[in-house]
Scaffold this motif. Structure first.
Motif, short mmCIF file in Angstrom:
data_model
loop_
_atom_site.label_atom_id
_atom_site.label_comp_id
_atom_site.label_asym_id
_atom_site.label_seq_id
_atom_site.Cartn_x
_atom_site.Cartn_y
_atom_site.Cartn_z
N ARG A 1 0.84 -1.20 0.00
CA ARG A 1 0.00 0.00 0.00
C ARG A 1 0.87 1.25 0.00
O ARG A 1 0.59 2.21 -0.72
N GLN A 2 1.92 1.23 0.81
CA GLN A 2 2.82 2.38 0.86
C GLN A 2 3.56 2.55 -0.46
O GLN A 2 3.73 3.68 -0.94
N ALA A 3 3.98 1.44 -1.07
CA ALA A 3 4.68 1.51 -2.35
C ALA A 3 3.78 2.10 -3.43
O ALA A 3 4.22 2.90 -4.26
N ASP A 4 2.50 1.71 -3.42
CA ASP A 4 1.56 2.25 -4.40
C ASP A 4 1.39 3.76 -4.21
O ASP A 4 1.37 4.52 -5.18
N ALA A 5 1.28 4.20 -2.95
CA ALA A 5 1.12 5.62 -2.68
C ALA A 5 2.37 6.40 -3.09
O ALA A 5 2.27 7.49 -3.68
N VAL A 6 3.55 5.86 -2.81
CA VAL A 6 4.80 6.55 -3.17
C VAL A 6 4.98 6.55 -4.69
O VAL A 6 5.52 7.52 -5.26
N LEU A 7 4.53 5.49 -5.37
CA LEU A 7 4.62 5.44 -6.83
C LEU A 7 3.78 6.55 -7.46
O LEU A 7 4.21 7.22 -8.40
N ARG A 8 2.57 6.75 -6.93
CA ARG A 8 1.72 7.83 -7.43
C ARG A 8 2.38 9.19 -7.17
O ARG A 8 2.30 10.10 -8.01
N GLU A 9 3.03 9.32 -6.04
CA GLU A 9 3.74 10.55 -5.72
C GLU A 9 4.89 10.78 -6.72
O GLU A 9 5.10 11.90 -7.19
N ALA A 10 5.63 9.71 -7.02
CA ALA A 10 6.74 9.82 -7.97
C ALA A 10 6.25 10.20 -9.36
O ALA A 10 6.88 11.01 -10.06
N ASP A 11 5.12 9.63 -9.80
CA ASP A 11 4.56 9.98 -11.12
C ASP A 11 4.18 11.46 -11.16
O ASP A 11 4.44 12.15 -12.15
N ALA A 12 3.56 11.95 -10.08
CA ALA A 12 3.19 13.37 -10.03
C ALA A 12 4.44 14.25 -10.05
O ALA A 12 4.45 15.32 -10.68
N SER A 13 5.50 13.83 -9.38
CA SER A 13 6.74 14.57 -9.37
C SER A 13 7.36 14.63 -10.76
O SER A 13 7.86 15.68 -11.19
N ARG A 14 7.34 13.50 -11.47
CA ARG A 14 7.90 13.48 -12.82
C ARG A 14 7.11 14.40 -13.75
O ARG A 14 7.71 15.09 -14.60
N ARG A 15 5.78 14.42 -13.63
CA ARG A 15 4.98 15.30 -14.50
C ARG A 15 5.33 16.77 -14.24
O ARG A 15 5.45 17.56 -15.18
N LEU A 16 5.50 17.13 -12.98
CA LEU A 16 5.86 18.50 -12.66
C LEU A 16 7.24 18.85 -13.18
O LEU A 16 7.44 19.92 -13.79
#
Length: 613
Positions: free
Chosen positions: A253-268
């Motif tokens: 669950r934590q890995a999924d949440a951090v992965l979504r965070e990383a995707d948002a960071s890459r888009r920015l």
């Protein structure tokens, strides 16, 4: 001995919202910020603006002085007796003086800012905090305390950031453009139109890109908050995770949440790369075009070399200031959004507030009357309809009944944590809706079932009930509540910190600290909501006599599921379904053989309902 600050008056630097803008807080970020700056920091903001104008104004004169210097050098013939004729050293002195004075004004602006920005940050926080603390309990039930604290802190920092953007970067750019227009106006008109046209287009493009960048930044912030929430939720329930052997699941669950965070960071980051590439190339295009125009004017004989140097220097100054401001546009919108979001959350009307000119409550005797009280929860669930109850001064009343019968709600209405929809609640013939909340709370001491403690020392938590009390009175209250023993057994005694919400104390120890606070407060009215529920039988028996000493000369309302706790009360009120079904002394109710007698019989037989109202 614990040193406790007993001051009850905020320091002069604390801005209470009632001191600000006629006791109201504007609902929009810029209105709030400019109102605060004008009323509290007017002269300092004017000083910041003046020093910024002077600093950039002097620097913007550099192109004129450089032009004169270059022109003087082109006219100079080597071999003259005077190595530095006046037409050379004068423009040189002007260039050097402009640099030195500009730097001096910039340092002066920083000194003024030193005495402005920290104070602004503090006053924004204290203003919002003072308003926040007057919200009704229901507001805090609907909002996480950590989120509210974050909103207050973020608003203070955002205001500090905006001060720099508005009164430094924007001010500098306006002055630089104004001086630039004045400099190029006498030249060919093409320079003026290129300067104005490019500046407007560049700023407009920067604003559009900044808004898009802000959306991506907020999306990243939301994902960071989400992943942090997942982590905090898991860590806060680590024993449950371990007990059900679900560690691997929580890691996923934590890995999924951090992965979504990383995707948002890459888009920015991807957008930022493209944005700065576009903005920097547009800046280079302006500088190259502006200087190329100047060279063409020199080659065609309509402009001198000194004028070209002036244009070159002006282009560098304008480009630098435009770039600095455009780089802060994202910060500008983000900080405005932070303050708007904070005001939207914090600056909602108080559900329960003092009436204008409301008097303080006077409690010479302590009589309480519930007169035709009707109350429904926010979702429409009815609790009381026309409830009537009279408690005589000095009377000890026990409230009993099944869960959901309205016992705790009755106490909250007396504390005015909720407002009644109809009827009145009177204390010594004074309607509590007509008097100040502060005086009402000072007149009542309460020992709740789950006492709240500050993350401070035990001594400070007890002393909080009456800051003007002496330390001997604090110790006496602790002994009366049977706290002194367990407190002194701790390594730091009364200086021991209890942890967040008193987590380092047991439930029984927290209740005894709350009882000590009630002893120290010396209020005329005492409310007990399962005040001894967390105490073992031996401790409860030991403290019972102390409680009866506390009851002397006071009006007491006590809620209890353990009926033996209230059996000695003057009167017992049995409630069910928001109505008073039975009332009388313990003996009279047993003799009646009604609901109270049946509940007593079940408890005597060994069945003790573990209910919460």
């Amino acid at each position: 001995m614990t040193s406790v600050d007993v001051a009850d008056t905020p320091p002069s630097s604390f801005l209470h919202y009632r001191q600000f803008h006629r006791g109201t807080i504007p609902r929009h970020a810029l209105t709030f910020l400019f109102t605060l700056l004008w009323t509290r920091f007017r002269w300092r903001v004017l000083a910041l603006t003046a020093t910024s104008v002077a600093g950039i104004g002097l620097m913007a004169l550099e192109p004129l002085f450089l032009r004169d210097l270059v022109e003087a050098l082109t006219r100079f013939q080597p071999g003259q007796d005077i190595p530095w004729p006046s037409d050379i050293w004068l423009p040189f002195a002007l260039v050097a003086g402009a640099w030195l004075l500009s730097a001096g004004f910039n340092r002066l602006r920083e000194w003024v800012d030193l005495h402005t920005t920290p104070s602004l940050r503090m006053e924004v926080q204290t203003c919002l905090f003072s308003y926040l603390m007057e919200h009704a309990p229901a507001y805090f039930q609907d909002n996480f305390a950590g989120r509210l604290a974050q909103k207050v802190k973020q608003a203070g920092q955002a205001a500090a950031n905006l001060l720099g953007i508005l009164f430094n970067e924007i001010t500098r750019l306006i002055v630089a453009i104004a001086v630039g227009v004045a400099i190029v106006a006498p030249q060919a008109s093409i320079f003026l139109w290129v300067l104005l046209g490019w500046t407007v287009a560049y700023l407009a493009l920067s604003i559009l890109l900044a808004r898009r960048c802000l959306g991506l930044s907020r999306a990243l912030s939301e994902e960071v908050s989400r992943s942090t929430g997942v982590m905090v939720d898991t860590l806060g329930n680590a024993e449950i995770v371990r007990g059900f052997a679900r560690g691997a699941h929580e890691c996923l669950r934590q890995a999924d949440a951090v992965l979504r965070e990383a995707d948002a960071s890459r888009r920015l980051r991807r957008f930022l790369i493209l944005m700065w590439l576009l903005m920097f190339n547009a800046l280079l295009a302006f500088q190259i075009s502006f200087i190329a125009l100047a060279i063409d004017q020199v080659v065609s004989g309509t402009m001198r070399v000194g004028d070209m140097v002036m244009i070159f220097s002006l282009a560098a100054i304008l480009s630098n200031n435009v770039w600095n401001l455009c780089a802060r546009f994202t910060d500008l919108f983000e900080n405005l959004g932070i303050i708007d979001a904070s005001l939207e959350t914090l600056n909602v009307p108080h559900a329960i507030a003092d009436l204008p000119g409301a008097p303080d409550l006077k409690v010479p005797r302590g009589g309480i009357t519930f007169e035709g009280v009707t109350f429904r929860h926010g979702d429409g669930t009815p609790v009381f309809t026309g409830l009537g109850l009279v408690i005589r001064p000095g009377e000890k009343v026990g409230l009993v009944g099944p869960s959901g019968s309205g016992k705790s709600t009755l106490i909250r209405l007396l504390r005015r944590q909720y407002e009644v929809q109809a009827g009145r609640i009177l204390i010594d013939n004074q309607d509590i809706a007509q008097i100040t909340l502060g005086s009402l709370n000072r007149a009542i001491a309460e020992v709740p079932q789950d006492p709240g403690l500050f993350h401070r020392t035990i001594g400070e938590n007890i002393h909080y009930a009456r800051p003007e009390a002496s330390w001997d009175e604090v110790l006496r209250a602790a002994r009366q509540a049977h706290c002194d023993g367990f407190i002194r057994r701790r390594p730091n005694g009364y200086d021991a910190v209890v942890g967040e919400r008193g987590v380092l104390l047991s439930g029984g120890e927290r209740q005894r600290v709350a009882i000590a606070r009630a002893f120290l407060k010396q209020a005329r009215i005492l409310l007990l909501d399962e005040a001894t529920s967390a105490l073992d039988s031996e401790t409860e028996h030991a403290i019972r006599d102390a409680l009866w000493k506390l009851f002397e000369g006071r009006t007491v309302i006590a809620i209890a599921h353990r009926l033996s706790t209230v059996s000695r009360m003057d009167r017992i009120v049995y409630m069910e379904g928001g109505q008073i079904r039975e009332e009388g002394s313990h003996e009279a109710l047993l003799a009646r053989g009604g609901a109270y007698a049946r509940l007593w019989a079940r408890q005597v037989d060994g069945f003790i309902a573990d209910e919460e109202d």
